[in-house]
Design an enzyme around this catalytic site. Structure first.
Site, PDB file in Angstrom:
ATOM      1  N   ASP A 150       0.998  -0.932  -0.043  1.00  0.00           N
ATOM      2  CA  ASP A 150       0.246   0.033  -0.160  1.00  0.00           C
ATOM      3  C   ASP A 150       0.989   1.325   0.190  1.00  0.00           C
ATOM      4  OD1 ASP A 150      -2.465   1.686   0.037  1.00  0.00           O
ATOM      5  OD2 ASP A 150      -3.081   0.581   1.215  1.00  0.00           O
TER       6      ASP A 150
HETATM    7  C1  NOJ Z   1      -4.086   4.333  -0.207  1.00  0.00           C
HETATM    8  C2  NOJ Z   1      -4.825   3.208  -0.062  1.00  0.00           C
HETATM    9  O1  NOJ Z   1      -4.916   2.765   1.419  1.00  0.00           O
HETATM   10  C3  NOJ Z   1      -5.496   2.330  -1.295  1.00  0.00           C
HETATM   11  O2  NOJ Z   1      -6.396   1.174  -1.070  1.00  0.00           O
HETATM   12  C4  NOJ Z   1      -4.773   3.048  -2.420  1.00  0.00           C
HETATM   13  O3  NOJ Z   1      -5.300   1.470  -3.299  1.00  0.00           O
HETATM   14  C5  NOJ Z   1      -3.667   3.343  -2.533  1.00  0.00           C
HETATM   15  N1  NOJ Z   1      -3.995   4.039  -1.493  1.00  0.00           N
HETATM   16  C6  NOJ Z   1      -3.584   4.037  -4.047  1.00  0.00           C
HETATM   17  O4  NOJ Z   1      -4.285   5.069  -4.182  1.00  0.00           O
END
Ligand code: NOJ
Length: 752
Positions: A290
Site C-alpha cells: 500500500d
Molecule cells: C492508499 C489506500 O489504502 C489504497 O487502498 C489505495 O489503493 C492507494 N492509497 C493508492 O491510491
C-alpha cells in the site's frame, strides 16, 4: 539441535517452493513469451530488475493532463520505474509509455488507478452495491468500470477492496461489501470477474487487485491504519475467505495493508504473503505494497531505517513498492551485501513481467492507448442505463409506515400537487459520487432535484430548499424550508454525509447526522406533513430520532452518476426497492462492534430487557437499530412449507431444502431469501448463525415459487482448534429469513 534441523528443513523447503513457483509462473505464458521473458531477464541488470519493482505516482493531478513529468521521466527512461499510479487518459499514458520505450530494454509501464466504483460512469459505492445482493449486477458494474478504464489507458485497478468490516466508525467500510464473510467472498469474486472480463490481454480488461491483505477492516477502535490482533482461527474463518475467493477467481494482483497483524506489519508479513497467499493459495500474481507502507514500518517501530524496511518487505513477499522508494534506494546494496537473496528479486520481477506479458504490453505497449476507442466507450449511453439500474437495486427501504412510499401521483385520494424537496443533499451533484470516485470536467451527475423534477408531470410543483449545510451549525435556512414544507402535500428530505465523510482516513467516533440535520428533520416533522427521508451516507449512521419518527426512510448510500434518477425511480414506484443491509446498523456507537454472527456466550440475553447478569448492556439495548440482511419492499412476502430431503446427512451427501415463497402484495417485487445455519455444538464455540446462501428472486403479485437450497459439507465446515477445516458430526439448525433477525422458517438436521 532439533530446532536447527527444523530451521534448515524450512529453509530448503522455502527454496524448493521458490523454484517451483518460478516454474509455475512461467507456465502461465505461451512458450514464445516464456522464452522472451527468460531472454529479457538474462539481459537485465540488477538496477533494471529493481526498477520493475518500483511504482511512482504522477507529479500531477490524476485527472488533469500531464504538465510536467520531472525527474520521474528520467528515471523511467533509465528503466528505474516499473509502474505508475494516478495516471489516466490515453493522452497521458501514451506520453509516459513513449518515455518507457526510450529505455534500454523497452519494458512497458503498468498504469494503476483506484477504479473503485466506476471510472467515467460512477456506480454506487461498493457498500451500496453490496446492498443489492445482486452478483450479476455487481459483476456488470465492475465490467463497465474496467471497459472504461482500459479505454483510457489504465491497465490495473486497485480494487476490489474485500476487507470484512464490522465497525462503522471505520470510514473505509464504504469500499467493501460489509460485515459478512460468505456474502463478501461472493461479491469479491464477482468483482474480480467483472474487472478481468475475458482475461488479461483483452483490451477491455484491467488487472484486479484484492486489497488490503489482510485484516485491515479489523483495526482496533475503527481507527484507520490502526493495529489488528486476532487469532489465526478468526483470521482464516472470517477475514481471509474473500481474499481467497479473489485468488481463486484469478485476481492478477494483491495489495497489502497498513496495519500490523499480531505485531507484524502486513507489508513485512511473510506468514500472510509467502506462507498463505503464495504458498497455500498458490497465488501466481504479484503483491503491491500500500502507499508508503514499506517506509511506514519505521514508524511502526518494526524497522529501524529504510534499508531494514526494504529487506523485510522483500523477504516477506512484497513484490512492488508503491511510493515508499525504499526498494529503489536500498535493494541493490542489500543484494550486494548478501542480505537479500537474488532469487527473491528475480521471483518478484518475474511475477510483474509475467503480468506485463499477459496484458500483451510487450506485443504492443500502446494497445490501451486508442483515443477513438476511449471516446466511444466513455460516452456509451448503455453504461448510464446500467448505472441507474444498479443504483436503484442498491437502495434499502428501511421504513414505510402507512404506505407513505411509493408516492402515487395518480392517486385521487392523496391528490399530490406540490412536493417539497428539502435538505443539504437535495441539489448536490458531487456528493452523489461518494469517496473514491473520479471526477471529470464534463461528468454528468444527476442530482436528486434533477431526477425528481424530470419525473414529475407538469401539474405537480416541486419546491426546493436546502434548509442547512451538511456540516454547519447555522439554522438560518430553516424558516424557508419550513415554509416550503407547509405548502407541500408531501416532503422529501435529503440528508446525510458529504462525500468526504466516509472513506480513507475518515474514521469517526460519532456516526450521527452531521451538523444540524437532525434538528432540520425535527423542524420539518413539526409541520405535520408526511415526510420521506433519503439518507445518503458511506457507512451505517446512527439516526434514532429520524428512524423512530419519520414514516418513510430510504437508505441511498452514495449512488453515483445516476443517483437522482435511481432515487426518483424508487420514490415514485417505477422500481420496487429490493436492497438489504450488508452491515448491521447500531443504535448507539457504544454497541460497536455489532454484527449478526457473534459467538454464542454462556449467558446469552433473552432480549433487550434481559440484562441481569447476561451478556448485555444495562444502559442500552443489545439489539441493533436495523439488522444485517434487513430491507423492506413495497410488497410483502410469505414463506411456507419448509421441507428437508432428509433429517440426516453424511459428509458425502447433500441435503436439499425447499420452501414456498409467495408475493402476498399487489406489486411485483424482488426478495432476497437468506439461508442461515447454526452448528449447535462444536469443538469450538460457534456463531449464533451464519449466512450460508441466498437467492434474489422476482415475483409477480400473487405468484408463488418453490425455492431450493443445497446444504453440503462445505457449508457446515469451520476451522477447529487445530486450524483444520472440518465439519463436525452433530446437530445443525437451519433458518430461512428475510433478514438475519426476521427468520421465517426453521428446522434441524444432523450430520452423521
Ligand atoms: C492508499 C489506500 O489504502 C489504497 O487502498 C489505495 O489503493 C492507494 N492509497 C493508492 O491510491
Amino acid at each position: 539441535m532439533y530446532m536447527r534441523t527444523l530451521q534448515l528443513f524450512k529453509l530448503v523447503l522455502s527454496f524448493l517452493l521458490l523454484i517451483a513457483s518460478n516454474l509455475m509462473l512461467m507456465a502461465q505464458l505461451s512458450v514464445s513469451d516464456q522464452q522472451k521473458l527468460d531472454e529479457l531477464m538474462s539481459k537485465m541488470t540488477l538496477e533494471e530488475k529493481i526498477g520493475q519493482l518500483n511504482q511512482y505516482t504522477g507529479d500531477y493531478e490524476a485527472t488533469g493532463p500531464i504538465k510536467q513529468v520531472g525527474d520521474k521521466a528520467e528515471e523511467i527512461r533509465q528503466g528505474k520505474v516499473g509502474s505508475m499510479l494516478n495516471i489516466k487518459g490515453t493522452e497521458n499514458t501514451r506520453i509516459l509509455q513513449e518515455i518507457a520505450m526510450q529505455s534500454r530494454l523497452k519494458i512497458p509501464l503498468l498504469f494503476g488507478l483506484d477504479v473503485v466504483h466506476g471510472y467515467y460512469t460512477t456506480f454506487p459505492i461498493p457498500l451500496g452495491e453490496a446492498a443489492s445482493w445482486d452478483l450479476e449486477a455487481i459483476e456488470h458494474s465492475a465490467r463497465i468500470a474496467a471497459t472504461e478504464a482500459a479505454s483510457g489507458g489504465v491497465h490495473w485497478t486497485f480494487a476490489p477492496m474485500v476487507d470484512i468490516a464490522r465497525d462503522p466508525r471505520w470510514g473505509r467500510v464504504m469500499e467493501g461489501a460489509g460485515e459478512d464473510t460468505w456474502l463478501g467472498a461472493k461479491i469479491a469474486a464477482a468483482r474480480v470477474r467483472g474487472f478481468q472480463g475475458k482475461g488479461l490481454g483483452s483490451t477491455d480488461a484491467v488487472m484486479a487487485c484484492a486489497k488490503h491483505f489482510a485484516a485491515y477492516g479489523a483495526a482496533v477502535g475503527g481507527r484507520d491504519y490502526n493495529s489488528v490482533d486476532m487469532s489465526e482461527r478468526m483470521l482464516r474463518e472470517t477475514y481471509l475467505p474473500p481474499f481467497k475467493a479473489c485468488a481463486e477467481a484469478g485476481a492478477a494482483t494483491f495489495m497489502n495493508s497498513f496495519n500490523d497483524l499480531n505485531g507484524i506489519p502486513a507489508t513485512g508479513n511473510a506468514f500472510l504473503q509467502r506462507e498463505v497467499l503464495k504458498g497455500e493459495w498458490n497465488f501466481q500474481g504479484f503483491v503491491v505494497s500500500d502507499w508508503g507502507s514499506m517506509g511506514e514500518m519505521i514508524a511502526h517501530g518494526y524497522c529501524k531505517d529504510e534499508k531494514e524496511a526494504a529487506m523485510k518487505s522483500m523477504i516477506a513477499g512484497s513484490d512492488m513498492d508503491m511510493e515508499s522508494r525504499v526498494y529503489t534506494r536500498e535493494l541493490a546494496n542489500l543484494v550486494k551485501e548478501g542480505k537479500v537473496p537474488m532469487a527473491l528479486i528475480d521471483e518478484a520481477v518475474k511475477r510483474i513481467l509475467t503480468k506485463k506479458f499477459e496484458m500483451g504490453l510487450f506485443d504492443d505497449p500502446f494497445r490501451f492507448c486508442d483515443p477513438e476507442r476511449e471516446k466511444a466507450v466513455l460516452h456509451d449511453a448503455a453504461n448510464r442505463a446500467t448505472a441507474r439500474d444498479i443504483a436503484r437495486k442498491s437502495i434499502v427501504l428501511l421504513k414505510n409506515d402507512n404506505q407513505t412510499l411509493p408516492i402515487d401521483l395518480k392517486s385521487k385520494d392523496k391528490n399530490i400537487k406540490t412536493i417539497a424537496l428539502i435538505g443539504p443533499l437535495a441539489q448536490s451533484e458531487n456528493d452523489m459520487l461518494g469517496f473514491w470516485s473520479i471526477s471529470w470536467p464534463d461528468g454528468d451527475i444527476v442530482s436528486q432535484e434533477e431526477g425528481i423534477r424530470t419525473r414529475l408531470p407538469e401539474d405537480v410543483t416541486l419546491l426546493v430548499s436546502k434548509g442547512c449545510e451538511i456540516n454547519d451549525k447555522s439554522k438560518a435556512g430553516f424558516d424557508e424550508a419550513i415554509a416550503m414544507a407547509k405548502k407541500a402535500d408531501i416532503v422529501i428530505l435529503s440528508i446525510g454525509e458529504a462525500l468526504d465523510m466516509s472513506g480513507e482516513a475518515k474514521s469517526k467516533g460519532h456516526i450521527r447526522l452531521p451538523g444540524v440535520q437532525e434538528e432540520l428533520a425535527q423542524a420539518i416533522y413539526g409541520t405535520g406533513k408526511p415526510v420521506v427521508v433519503i439518507l445518503n451516507a458511506g457507512r451505517p449512521l446512527v439516526f434514532n430520532w429520524v428512524a423512530d419518527n419519520m414514516p418513510a426512510i430510504l437508505y441511498t448510500w452514495w449512488l453515483g452518476s445516476e443517483a437522482g434518477n435511481a432515487i426518483a425511480d424508487v420514490v415514485f414506484g417505477d422500481y420496487n426497492p429490493s436492497g438489504k443491509l450488508p452491515m448491521t446498523f447500531p443504535r448507539d456507537e457504544g454497541q460497536i462492534p455489532l454484527y449478526y454472527n457473534y459467538f454464542s456466550t454462556g449467558r446469552p440475553a433473552g432480549g433487550d430487557n434481559d440484562t441481569q447478569y447476561r451478556s448485555a448492556y444495562i444502559d442500552m439495548p443489545l439489539s441493533p437499530k436495523f439488522p444485517f440482511g434487513y430491507g423492506l419492499s413495497y410488497t410483502t412476502f410469505e414463506y411456507s412449507g419448509l421441507k428437508l430431503s432428509s433429517k440426516t446427512m453424511t459428509e458425502n451427501e447433500t441435503l436439499q431444502i425447499t420452501f414456498q415463497l409467495k408475493n402476498a402484495g399487489n406489486l411485483a417485487g424482488e426478495e432476497v431469501v437468506q439461508l442461515y445455519l447454526k452448528d449447535c455444538f462444536g469443538s469450538v464455540v460457534r456463531p449464533v448463525k451464519e449466512l450460508k446462501d441466498f437467492q434474489k428472486l422476482m415475483l409477480q403479485p400473487g405468484e408463488s415459487k418453490t425455492i431450493a437450497f443445497d446444504i453440503d459439507k462445505e457449508k457446515l465446515s469451520f476451522y477447529n482448534n487445530d486450524l483444520k477445516w472440518v465439519a463436525e458430526p452433530g446437530e445443525f439448525e437451519l433458518m430461512i429469513g428475510s433478514s438475519s433477525a426476521d427468520i421465517r422458517l426453521k428446522d434441524k438436521f444432523e450430520l452423521k
